[in-house]
Design an enzyme around this catalytic site. Structure first.
Site, PDB file in Angstrom:
ATOM      1  N   LYS A  35       0.377  -0.052  13.960  1.00 23.15           N
ATOM      2  CA  LYS A  35       1.376  -0.361  12.931  1.00 23.15           C
ATOM      3  C   LYS A  35       2.017   0.932  12.401  1.00 23.15           C
ATOM      4  CE  LYS A  35       3.736  -1.696   9.610  1.00 23.15           C
ATOM      5  NZ  LYS A  35       4.917  -2.505   9.725  1.00 23.15           N
TER       6      LYS A  35
ATOM      7  N   ARG B 231      16.670   6.396  30.359  1.00 21.04           N
ATOM      8  CA  ARG B 231      15.461   6.642  29.560  1.00 21.04           C
ATOM      9  C   ARG B 231      15.749   7.416  28.275  1.00 21.04           C
ATOM     10  NH1 ARG B 231      14.230   6.644  34.646  1.00 21.04           N
ATOM     11  NH2 ARG B 231      14.685   8.867  34.968  1.00 21.04           N
TER      12      ARG B 231
ATOM     13  N   CYS C 265       8.865   1.558   3.985  1.00 18.68           N
ATOM     14  CA  CYS C 265       7.972   1.730   5.147  1.00 18.68           C
ATOM     15  C   CYS C 265       8.039   3.104   5.807  1.00 18.68           C
ATOM     16  CB  CYS C 265       8.283   0.667   6.186  1.00 18.68           C
ATOM     17  SG  CYS C 265       8.471  -0.971   5.486  1.00 18.68           S
TER      18      CYS C 265
ATOM     19  N   THR D 101       0.879  -1.184   0.000  1.00 18.91           N
ATOM     20  CA  THR D 101       0.000   0.000   0.000  1.00 18.91           C
ATOM     21  C   THR D 101       0.915   1.232   0.000  1.00 18.91           C
ATOM     22  OG1 THR D 101      -0.098  -0.309   2.397  1.00 18.91           O
ATOM     23  CG2 THR D 101      -2.040  -0.960   1.141  1.00 18.91           C
TER      24      THR D 101
HETATM   25  N1  SAJ Z   1      17.965   4.701   9.794  1.00 17.93           N
HETATM   26  C1  SAJ Z   1      18.705   5.787  10.243  1.00 17.93           C
HETATM   27  N2  SAJ Z   1      19.056   5.856  11.559  1.00 17.93           N
HETATM   28  C2  SAJ Z   1      18.719   4.874  12.443  1.00 17.93           C
HETATM   29  C3  SAJ Z   1      17.965   3.773  11.983  1.00 17.93           C
HETATM   30  C4  SAJ Z   1      17.596   3.706  10.659  1.00 17.93           C
HETATM   31  O1  SAJ Z   1      19.031   6.703   9.477  1.00 17.93           O
HETATM   32  O2  SAJ Z   1      19.077   4.999  13.616  1.00 17.93           O
HETATM   33  C5  SAJ Z   1      17.521   4.634   8.381  1.00 17.93           C
HETATM   34  C6  SAJ Z   1      18.018   3.391   7.623  1.00 17.93           C
HETATM   35  O3  SAJ Z   1      19.307   3.606   7.117  1.00 17.93           O
HETATM   36  C7  SAJ Z   1      16.965   3.269   6.535  1.00 17.93           C
HETATM   37  C8  SAJ Z   1      15.688   3.746   7.224  1.00 17.93           C
HETATM   38  O4  SAJ Z   1      16.105   4.466   8.377  1.00 17.93           O
HETATM   39  O5  SAJ Z   1      17.238   4.143   5.456  1.00 17.93           O
HETATM   40  C9  SAJ Z   1      14.721   2.639   7.627  1.00 17.93           C
HETATM   41  O6  SAJ Z   1      15.416   1.547   8.211  1.00 17.93           O
HETATM   42  P1  SAJ Z   1      14.887   0.732   9.480  1.00 17.93           P
HETATM   43  O7  SAJ Z   1      15.826  -0.353   9.762  1.00 17.93           O
HETATM   44  O8  SAJ Z   1      14.571   1.667  10.581  1.00 17.93           O
HETATM   45  O9  SAJ Z   1      13.482   0.181   9.061  1.00 17.93           O
HETATM   46  P2  SAJ Z   1      12.827  -0.613   7.819  1.00 17.93           P
HETATM   47  O10 SAJ Z   1      12.097   0.379   6.990  1.00 17.93           O
HETATM   48  O11 SAJ Z   1      13.783  -1.513   7.134  1.00 17.93           O
HETATM   49  O12 SAJ Z   1      11.779  -1.503   8.632  1.00 17.93           O
HETATM   50  C10 SAJ Z   1      10.789  -0.857   9.450  1.00 17.93           C
HETATM   51  C11 SAJ Z   1      10.802  -1.531  10.833  1.00 17.93           C
HETATM   52  N3  SAJ Z   1      10.027  -0.727  11.769  1.00 17.93           N
HETATM   53  C12 SAJ Z   1      10.504  -0.378  12.977  1.00 17.93           C
HETATM   54  O13 SAJ Z   1      11.617  -0.662  13.361  1.00 17.93           O
HETATM   55  C13 SAJ Z   1       9.581   0.392  13.857  1.00 17.93           C
HETATM   56  C14 SAJ Z   1      10.228  -2.933  10.715  1.00 17.93           C
HETATM   57  O14 SAJ Z   1      10.116  -3.539  11.992  1.00 17.93           O
HETATM   58  C15 SAJ Z   1       8.840  -2.877  10.050  1.00 17.93           C
HETATM   59  O15 SAJ Z   1       8.245  -4.148   9.945  1.00 17.93           O
HETATM   60  C16 SAJ Z   1       9.048  -2.314   8.667  1.00 17.93           C
HETATM   61  O16 SAJ Z   1       9.533  -0.971   8.819  1.00 17.93           O
HETATM   62  C17 SAJ Z   1       7.732  -2.315   7.911  1.00 17.93           C
HETATM   63  O17 SAJ Z   1       7.591  -3.163   7.020  1.00 17.93           O
HETATM   64  O18 SAJ Z   1       6.836  -1.541   8.240  1.00 17.93           O
END
Ligand code: SAJ
Length: 449
Positions: A218, A258, A272, A102
């Site tokens: 979510k 915290r 996502c 979506t």
């Molecule tokens: N990123 C940063 N700094 C951080 C962490 C991540 O810049 O401290 C960036 C990453 O490089 C990347 C983006 O954020 O570009 C997203 O990466 P991610 O590892 O945070 O998440 P996704 O998109 O691969 O997966 C997320 C996850 N959600 C959460 O952690 C809350 C996953 O558990 C979900 O299932 C997924 O989205 C989804 O399908 O919704």
């Protein structure tokens, strides 16, 4: 409880329920194979014939830990096959799980095309005595406004829940097992059936709630992460202005019980995080909701690629080089470490902006040959050879193993290392002779123009 309910519950319990997964992307395929692993027979459905052929021939369609091996095993035990024939797959199944994407449109509204097509199919086929589960991320109100009207028919009895996926791309199989799972139930019977099913693949807690709370939770989970990353990015930029190291700051701040500062970087990509905050603010068939903090966080994260380009320009100027005459090597086009997915990758904006300055760019990514217009080079060292500036945009494991001394020797004089993911130590890089710049820490002089 009805007889039909008891029948289906028993089928699930003894793993004789036939499962149909609609949508075989990064969520659907690992979910399908997890159920196969736990002993169920599964039919996977997708409209993409090329994808179906790859899957049925045991070829992983994307980078995912252990996917090759798990796919091969599922071919051997013959309890999984993929097809484009949705009607047949639905009719022959007891459980249907919807995992279609979506996304959002160009004008930042939910794009419900795939889900609406699936709902049309669900509305036209017999769903009597079936359990229908939705894992796709939904704009709040969609379960009630679109899903239920498609599946609830006066002459049939079926059960349904909203079970949002929570797997992290790249580590999907392990996350399915270890992450607590939410079940947003339509009613008690539906919740019991869904729990019975998911406990066969989830080793963690299964949390039951209403479908309305599950739908919003979510989106809030990913919004929470996006907002926290925006805060880290903003603080990273503040660290640059104060001349202190974000990594040292985070070490100190996170010793507070915290506080949990995230990592700054080149921006936020993937399917996502850039999308879900917008789904949260765009309820199904209703007016958009305003939220300064959520939209500003999106803006901060979206602007990080511009910040990286500015850092590159400033570093080159400081070393008396310019963009037009420099060779830049880029490591990483996937949106995050160890995946092949380039959707919304910050690398795209960074490479395209650099190309607008007419500089020469060589690009490498071990998991994808997408280069966003730069010259793709499969070999990492050849990508870096003779370059003036090396910019790391993705923290793939292969890059972490690189020997900085060897890189220094093959690069041009006064080499610059722009390490947006902090995979190398600044002091070591400085000692080897690099001019080291990162998001959150550098020695660039102020006010260079
Ligand atoms: N990123 C940063 N700094 C951080 C962490 C991540 O810049 O401290 C960036 C990453 O490089 C990347 C983006 O954020 O570009 C997203 O990466 P991610 O590892 O945070 O998440 P996704 O998109 O691969 O997966 C997320 C996850 N959600 C959460 O952690 C809350 C996953 O558990 C979900 O299932 C997924 O989205 C989804 O399908 O919704």
């Amino acid at each position: 409880m009805s007889v039909q309910f008891e029948e289906l519950r028993e089928k699930i319990e003894i793993k004789k329920a036939q499962i149909c997964i609609i949508g075989l992307g990064q969520v659907g395929l690992p979910t399908a194979l997890s159920f196969v692993n736990s002993g169920f027979s599964v039919t996977g459905v997708d409209t993409d014939e090329e994808l179906i052929n790859k899957i049925n021939n045991g070829i992983p369609p994307f980078e995912e830990e252990n996917l090759q091996e798990i796919l091969e095993n599922s071919q051997k035990n013959k309890r999984f096959h993929a097809t484009t024939k949705i009607e047949e797959a639905i009719q022959n199944s007891n459980v249907i799980i919807v995992c279609v994407a979506t996304p959002i449109t160009e004008n930042i509204r939910p794009d419900m095309t795939h889900l609406k097509i699936v709902c049309k199919s669900l509305a036209s086929y017999n769903l009597n005595k079936k359990l229908i589960l939705i894992e796709s991320s939904l704009p709040p109100g969609t379960f009630e406004g679109l899903i239920l009207p498609s599946i609830q028919k006066s002459d049939e009895i079926c059960w349904s829940c909203y079970v949002p996926e929570r797997l992290v791309p790249g580590r999907a199989f392990s996350e399915i097992k270890v992450a607590p799972r939410l079940i947003g139930e339509l009613n008690t019977e539906s919740g019991i059936l869904a729990k019975e099913l998911y406990k066969t693949i989830v080793n963690a807690e299964i949390v039951l709630t209403t479908f309305r709370v599950a739908e919003i939770s979510k989106l809030v989970e990913n919004t929470y992460r996006d907002v926290n990353i925006a805060l880290a990015n903003e603080i990273g930029i503040i660290c640059e202005k104060y001349g202190i190291d974000f990594n040292e700051l985070v070490r100190v701040c996170n010793s507070h019980p915290r506080v949990n500062l995230h990592q700054p970087g080149p921006g936020v990509g993937g399917p996502c995080l850039p999308k879900d905050p917008h789904l949260l603010l765009n309820p199904f068939n209703s007016e958009q909701i305003k939220s300064d903090i959520i939209l500003n966080s999106r803006k901060i994260n979206d602007e990080m690629p511009n910040h990286v380009v500015t850092l590159i320009q400033r570093a080159l100027q400081e070393k008396n080089k310019n963009l037009e005459n420099s060779l830049i090597s880029v490591l990483g086009t996937a949106y995050k470490a160890n995946v092949s997915d380039v959707r919304n990758s910050p690398s795209e904006k960074i490479i395209k902006q650099l190309l607008d300055f007419s500089c020469k760019i060589k690009v490498n990514d071990p998991n994808t040959d997408t280069s966003f217009g730069g010259l793709y080079e499969k070999n990492i060292l050849k990508t870096i050879e003779k370059s003036d500036l090396l910019v790391i945009l993705t923290d793939h494991d292969e890059y972490k193993k690189l020997d900085l001394q060897a890189l220094r020797e093959i690069m041009n004089e006064n080499p610059i290392l722009v390490d947006t993911k902090r995979i190398f130590d600044k002091k070591i890089a400085d000692d080897i002779g690099f001019f080291y710049v990162s998001v959150g820490h550098h020695n660039l002089k102020d006010n260079i123009n």
